[in-house]
Write an enzyme that holds these catalytic residues in place. Sequence first.
Site, PDB file in Angstrom:
ATOM      1  N   LYS A  52       0.726  -1.153   0.192  1.00  0.00           N
ATOM      2  CA  LYS A  52       0.147   0.010  -0.052  1.00  0.00           C
ATOM      3  C   LYS A  52       1.230   1.162  -0.267  1.00  0.00           C
ATOM      4  O   LYS A  52       0.851   2.722  -0.684  1.00  0.00           O
ATOM      5  CB  LYS A  52      -0.934  -0.326   1.153  1.00  0.00           C
ATOM      6  CG  LYS A  52      -2.135  -0.871   1.254  1.00  0.00           C
ATOM      7  CD  LYS A  52      -2.651  -1.580   1.826  1.00  0.00           C
ATOM      8  CE  LYS A  52      -3.877  -2.252   1.964  1.00  0.00           C
ATOM      9  NZ  LYS A  52      -4.507  -3.157   2.966  1.00  0.00           N
ATOM     10  N   GLN A  96      -5.017  -1.987   9.037  1.00  0.00           N
ATOM     11  CA  GLN A  96      -4.751  -3.236   8.477  1.00  0.00           C
ATOM     12  C   GLN A  96      -5.620  -4.164   9.299  1.00  0.00           C
ATOM     13  O   GLN A  96      -5.207  -4.711  10.501  1.00  0.00           O
ATOM     14  CB  GLN A  96      -3.165  -3.323   8.552  1.00  0.00           C
ATOM     15  CG  GLN A  96      -3.018  -4.318   7.878  1.00  0.00           C
ATOM     16  CD  GLN A  96      -3.108  -4.562   6.026  1.00  0.00           C
ATOM     17  OE1 GLN A  96      -3.096  -3.580   5.648  1.00  0.00           O
ATOM     18  NE2 GLN A  96      -4.013  -5.942   5.863  1.00  0.00           N
ATOM     19  N   ASP A 119     -11.849   1.977   3.173  1.00  0.00           N
ATOM     20  CA  ASP A 119     -11.657   0.419   3.547  1.00  0.00           C
ATOM     21  C   ASP A 119     -12.956   0.064   2.620  1.00  0.00           C
ATOM     22  O   ASP A 119     -13.492  -0.841   1.908  1.00  0.00           O
ATOM     23  CB  ASP A 119     -11.221  -0.075   4.405  1.00  0.00           C
ATOM     24  CG  ASP A 119      -9.789  -0.824   4.208  1.00  0.00           C
ATOM     25  OD1 ASP A 119     -10.038  -0.985   2.369  1.00  0.00           O
ATOM     26  OD2 ASP A 119      -9.463  -1.094   5.202  1.00  0.00           O
TER      27      ASP A 119
END
Length: 281
Positions: A52, A96, A119
């Site tokens: 990322k 995460q 997300d």
Amino acid sequence: MPQIIDGKEISAQIKEELKEKVMAMKKEGISVCLAVIQVGDDPASSVYVGNKKKACAYIGIASLSYELPEETTQEELLALIDKLNKQKDVDGILVQLPVPKHIDEDAVIRAIAPEKDVDGFHPQSVGALCIGQRGFVSCTPAGIIQLLKRSGIEIAGKECVVIGRSNIVGKPMALLLLRENGTVTVAHSRTKDLKEVTKRADILVAAVGKPKMITREYIKEGAVVIDVGIHRNENNKLCGDVDYDDVAPVCSAITPVPGGVGPMTIAMLMNNCVESAALKR
């Protein structure tokens, strides 16, 4: 031979488009910034976080990195999220997953401000998708829609079957296919006569979580097969939920593993981040 849907190539196209967009935004004095939080040092999570950061650097997105120890408390994590929610120069916040067992994942997802939820996991984002309003969409399903569209595969009017009903892939995937005017069936581990259901599919999305479970008996001749699974087989080689060698000869298009759906997830995360910055300004 089926059409191989190349996620690496399509994700590279999207990243190039985003790079140009970010350059144009910078000329107008608009910067884009993603905050990434990782709790603990799970090796797979570290790889994802590294990828990322690389994607951010390539596109021109600033990234803030918070690598917290395993023993970080839920209160400490929520306090950091709250601080980032209030930071005007932060456009997206990503925690995460999975987080360590002593932290409530749901509380973490809910703590992120919906306008920074790149997300697409916040209940408000999911609710917006359900009723057709604007909001961030979970990156893997959004990436699959891009794979289909950019490969010239028509969704409208097609029989679409999604195997899997997770909140991150299965459910949002079904809603997105519906939004594109597909006729959608969601199948799962309790579905009776699963092969009969999947054999109706013009587009089959396998997000079942079992290596090589989907063989040619599940596939209608000429179907498009999208494989969301990622596993390591007995030889430590990557494979998906679909038995690629068995299925490829009977379908019209298929995503490989690796190099299919995987690269799209990060491309769509970057897209959400750029969109967040654009919307905010």
